[in-house]
Design an enzyme around this catalytic site. Structure first.
Site, PDB file in Angstrom:
ATOM      1  N   PRO A 127       3.701  -0.939   3.612  1.00 28.88           N
ATOM      2  CA  PRO A 127       3.932  -0.590   2.213  1.00 28.88           C
ATOM      3  C   PRO A 127       5.248   0.147   2.018  1.00 28.88           C
ATOM      4  O   PRO A 127       5.454   1.222   2.565  1.00 28.88           O
ATOM      5  CB  PRO A 127       2.753   0.318   1.877  1.00 28.88           C
ATOM      6  CG  PRO A 127       1.890   0.376   3.084  1.00 28.88           C
ATOM      7  CD  PRO A 127       2.671  -0.137   4.235  1.00 28.88           C
ATOM      8  N   GLU A 128       6.135  -0.461   1.265  1.00 25.71           N
ATOM      9  CA  GLU A 128       7.365   0.204   0.829  1.00 25.71           C
ATOM     10  C   GLU A 128       7.300   0.309  -0.690  1.00 25.71           C
ATOM     11  O   GLU A 128       6.251   0.086  -1.267  1.00 25.71           O
ATOM     12  CB  GLU A 128       8.588  -0.599   1.280  1.00 25.71           C
ATOM     13  CG  GLU A 128       8.620  -0.835   2.775  1.00 25.71           C
ATOM     14  CD  GLU A 128       9.816  -1.657   3.218  1.00 25.71           C
ATOM     15  OE1 GLU A 128      10.844  -1.651   2.530  1.00 25.71           O
ATOM     16  OE2 GLU A 128       9.715  -2.321   4.263  1.00 25.71           O
TER      17      GLU A 128
END
Length: 280
Positions: free
Chosen positions: A2-3
DNA sequence: ATATGGCCCTGGTTGC
DNA sequence: TGCAACCAGGGCCATA
């Protein structure tokens, strides 16, 4: 992993489903330390609060809480925000209470709708904690927001820096929210070799990178993020931006622009992908 | 102050 | 086929 786009997608999804609800109970596993705040304290503070808003700051999911006032049930902003970082494999799932609790569930909030918000993280790189003193100073994250920073301020971040542009993009104290995928993808679109020293790039190249980064991030948010390993949103649904990747996870495949073979190396401690012809 | 590299953690993949 | 070694990497910490 997750960015910014993945965290944005999760935060939006959780906000749509959970805002306005009260937290009836909170429970955190005591194993090890995925916490910035003592689990018992965190559970005690969260219980009874109302979720006013859920949003993203950098790679952090921020819950703005409200304390209901007894007389007429009027709420006032609480002094706490609940902060969740998904790390590498963290998931924040909004599930009916009847759905079986998945393995590696480290936190559960029971909401007034009868649903649960579950923090699930196999690899335990994720973190949860309270940000106190939020009324005076809301949680603002470690660096600047990639989607809000002006082109000139963006360029100024890198002036005089002796580390590589990739390492600089990954440094959350400069710019927060950019991780390995979007660093590689934005450098591709800007035509910049990841190993280039940040401070050696011209203003023009940095302005181009600013535009490329914002474009990549916006498109990725539109497509619900990249699901490379096991990222899913609050409903457990995968994203689609991985289909748009130009370099990330494409080593040995032809560049979509020039057909040169995409290369992979280790740089800044991360797998780094680039086109040897398009990026100089 | 700035920059670099090791470590955590475990599921999935690779290789013998 | 089975199992062990290896790999992924965000953030934190020690070190130069």
């Amino acid at each position: 992993m997750p960015e910014l786009p993945e965290v944005e997608t999760v935060a939006q999804g959780v906000h749509e489903r959970a805002h306005g609800q009260r937290i009836l109970a909170a429970e955190f596993s005591r194993a090890r330390e995925p916490f910035k705040t003592d689990p018992d304290t965190m559970a005690a503070v969260l219980t009874g609060q109302r979720i006013a808003r859920v949003h993203r700051v950098g790679k952090h999911i921020v819950f703005d809480l409200e304390t209901p006032r007894p007389p007429k049930g009027k709420a006032e902003p609480a002094d706490h925000q609940w902060i969740v970082h998904l790390g590498m494999t963290g998931r924040l799932l909004y599930s009916a209470a009847s759905v079986p609790v998945p393995p590696h569930t480290h936190g559960r909030l029971s909401l007034s709708s009868g649903h649960e918000l579950r923090f699930v993280d196999a690899r335990r790189f994720g973190r949860m904690g309270l940000h106190s003193g939020a009324r005076a100073q809301p949680f603002s994250g470690p660096g600047s927001e990639p989607l809000h920073i002006s082109p000139e301020d963006f360029a100024a971040l890198f002036r005089g820096r002796k580390l590589s542009i990739k390492a600089a993009l990954l440094n959350q104290k400069l710019l927060h929210g950019v991780g390995n995928i979007y660093a590689d993808e934005s450098l591709y679109w800007a035509g910049i070799r990841p190993t280039r020293i940040a401070g050696s790039l011209s203003r023009e190249r940095l302005l181009k990178l600013h535009a490329a980064l914002q474009q990549v991030l916006r498109k990725a948010i539109e497509l619900g993020g990249s699901s490379v390993s096991d990222y899913v949103d609050a409903d457990g649904v995968r994203g689609f931006f991985q289909l748009e990747h130009r370099v990330y996870d494409r080593a040995g495949e032809p560049c979509r622009a020039c057909a040169a073979e995409i290369r992979k190396m280790v740089h800044a401690g991360r797998g780094t992908h680039y086109c040897p012809r398009c990026q100089r």
